[in-house]
Design a protein around this motif. Sequence first.
Motif, mmCIF file in Angstrom:
data_model
loop_
_atom_site.group_PDB
_atom_site.id
_atom_site.type_symbol
_atom_site.label_atom_id
_atom_site.label_comp_id
_atom_site.label_asym_id
_atom_site.label_seq_id
_atom_site.Cartn_x
_atom_site.Cartn_y
_atom_site.Cartn_z
ATOM 1 N N ARG A 37 2.026 -0.288 5.966
ATOM 2 C CA ARG A 37 3.365 -0.060 5.381
ATOM 3 C C ARG A 37 4.384 -0.978 6.025
ATOM 4 O O ARG A 37 5.267 -1.520 5.353
ATOM 5 C CB ARG A 37 3.777 1.407 5.551
ATOM 6 C CG ARG A 37 3.006 2.327 4.615
ATOM 7 C CD ARG A 37 3.302 3.777 4.863
ATOM 8 N NE ARG A 37 4.693 4.132 4.580
ATOM 9 C CZ ARG A 37 5.182 5.369 4.732
ATOM 10 N NH1 ARG A 37 4.400 6.336 5.166
ATOM 11 N NH2 ARG A 37 6.433 5.619 4.451
ATOM 12 N N ARG A 40 4.228 -4.501 4.607
ATOM 13 C CA ARG A 40 4.849 -4.666 3.288
ATOM 14 C C ARG A 40 6.365 -4.788 3.375
ATOM 15 O O ARG A 40 7.000 -5.331 2.485
ATOM 16 C CB ARG A 40 4.447 -3.490 2.369
ATOM 17 C CG ARG A 40 2.962 -3.515 1.993
ATOM 18 C CD ARG A 40 2.647 -2.618 0.800
ATOM 19 N NE ARG A 40 2.706 -1.207 1.127
ATOM 20 C CZ ARG A 40 1.676 -0.484 1.588
ATOM 21 N NH1 ARG A 40 0.514 -1.075 1.794
ATOM 22 N NH2 ARG A 40 1.804 0.802 1.847
ATOM 23 N N GLU A 92 -6.078 -5.384 1.144
ATOM 24 C CA GLU A 92 -5.479 -4.483 0.147
ATOM 25 C C GLU A 92 -4.405 -5.230 -0.652
ATOM 26 O O GLU A 92 -4.349 -5.120 -1.881
ATOM 27 C CB GLU A 92 -4.869 -3.285 0.867
ATOM 28 C CG GLU A 92 -4.349 -2.201 -0.044
ATOM 29 C CD GLU A 92 -3.720 -1.077 0.757
ATOM 30 O OE1 GLU A 92 -4.036 0.078 0.480
ATOM 31 O OE2 GLU A 92 -2.914 -1.367 1.676
ATOM 32 N N ALA A 93 -3.573 -6.000 0.065
ATOM 33 C CA ALA A 93 -2.504 -6.740 -0.614
ATOM 34 C C ALA A 93 -3.102 -7.778 -1.561
ATOM 35 O O ALA A 93 -2.625 -7.963 -2.685
ATOM 36 C CB ALA A 93 -1.600 -7.418 0.413
ATOM 37 N N ASP A 94 -4.161 -8.451 -1.123
ATOM 38 C CA ASP A 94 -4.803 -9.469 -1.972
ATOM 39 C C ASP A 94 -5.403 -8.832 -3.226
ATOM 40 O O ASP A 94 -5.360 -9.418 -4.302
ATOM 41 C CB ASP A 94 -5.892 -10.207 -1.191
ATOM 42 C CG ASP A 94 -5.301 -11.133 -0.134
ATOM 43 O OD1 ASP A 94 -4.082 -11.393 -0.193
ATOM 44 O OD2 ASP A 94 -6.042 -11.579 0.758
ATOM 45 N N ARG A 95 -5.968 -7.641 -3.068
ATOM 46 C CA ARG A 95 -6.541 -6.940 -4.231
ATOM 47 C C ARG A 95 -5.461 -6.569 -5.247
ATOM 48 O O ARG A 95 -5.688 -6.566 -6.439
ATOM 49 C CB ARG A 95 -7.255 -5.657 -3.791
ATOM 50 C CG ARG A 95 -8.703 -5.847 -3.406
ATOM 51 C CD ARG A 95 -9.467 -4.528 -3.455
ATOM 52 N NE ARG A 95 -8.829 -3.469 -2.695
ATOM 53 C CZ ARG A 95 -9.026 -3.240 -1.408
ATOM 54 N NH1 ARG A 95 -9.845 -4.014 -0.726
ATOM 55 N NH2 ARG A 95 -8.402 -2.250 -0.794
ATOM 56 N N GLY A 96 -4.251 -6.283 -4.723
ATOM 57 C CA GLY A 96 -3.143 -5.848 -5.577
ATOM 58 C C GLY A 96 -2.486 -6.980 -6.337
ATOM 59 O O GLY A 96 -1.656 -6.759 -7.208
ATOM 60 N N ARG A 97 -2.833 -8.213 -5.954
ATOM 61 C CA ARG A 97 -2.171 -9.361 -6.614
ATOM 62 C C ARG A 97 -2.708 -9.637 -7.999
ATOM 63 O O ARG A 97 -3.876 -9.488 -8.255
ATOM 64 C CB ARG A 97 -2.385 -10.617 -5.765
ATOM 65 C CG ARG A 97 -1.423 -10.660 -4.640
ATOM 66 C CD ARG A 97 -1.239 -12.081 -4.187
ATOM 67 N NE ARG A 97 -0.986 -12.118 -2.757
ATOM 68 C CZ ARG A 97 -1.400 -13.103 -1.984
ATOM 69 N NH1 ARG A 97 -2.114 -14.081 -2.477
ATOM 70 N NH2 ARG A 97 -1.101 -13.123 -0.705
#
Length: 97
Positions: A37, A40, A92-97
């Motif tokens: 968190r 982000r 996780e951030a890369d998956r969300g892109r």
Amino acid sequence: MHDPTTTAEIARLRERIDAVDTRLAELLEQRALLAARVQRLKPVGYFAGRDADREHGLVRRMAEHAPRLGADRLAAIMDRVITAGLSAAREEADRGR
Ligand SMILES: O=C(O)C(=O)C[C@]1(C(=O)O)C=C[C@@H](O)C=C1
């Protein structure tokens, strides 16, 4: 190998270690979620935003609660913990892109 009393004592101690490890895993998971968190919200997060002062400070505070381990060993442990948290957050951030 060992006498029965020693064998039983080792089994009891290992059970306690397993219980501590379960708690540790839960705390590590909780820590990784909080650290993600923070990533982000930071202007520069993830590995590029590593903050050595913050890391030294948290190790110093933790060392007060872990005198047997001491600051140097804790620093090595926390480096791995922080790296693992950043890696999970990055993934996780890369998956969300
Ligand atoms: O506090 C921060 O700024 C974070 O990004 C969290 C955190 C951590 O996992 O505790 C991760 C990387 C930084 O180097 C320092 C601390």
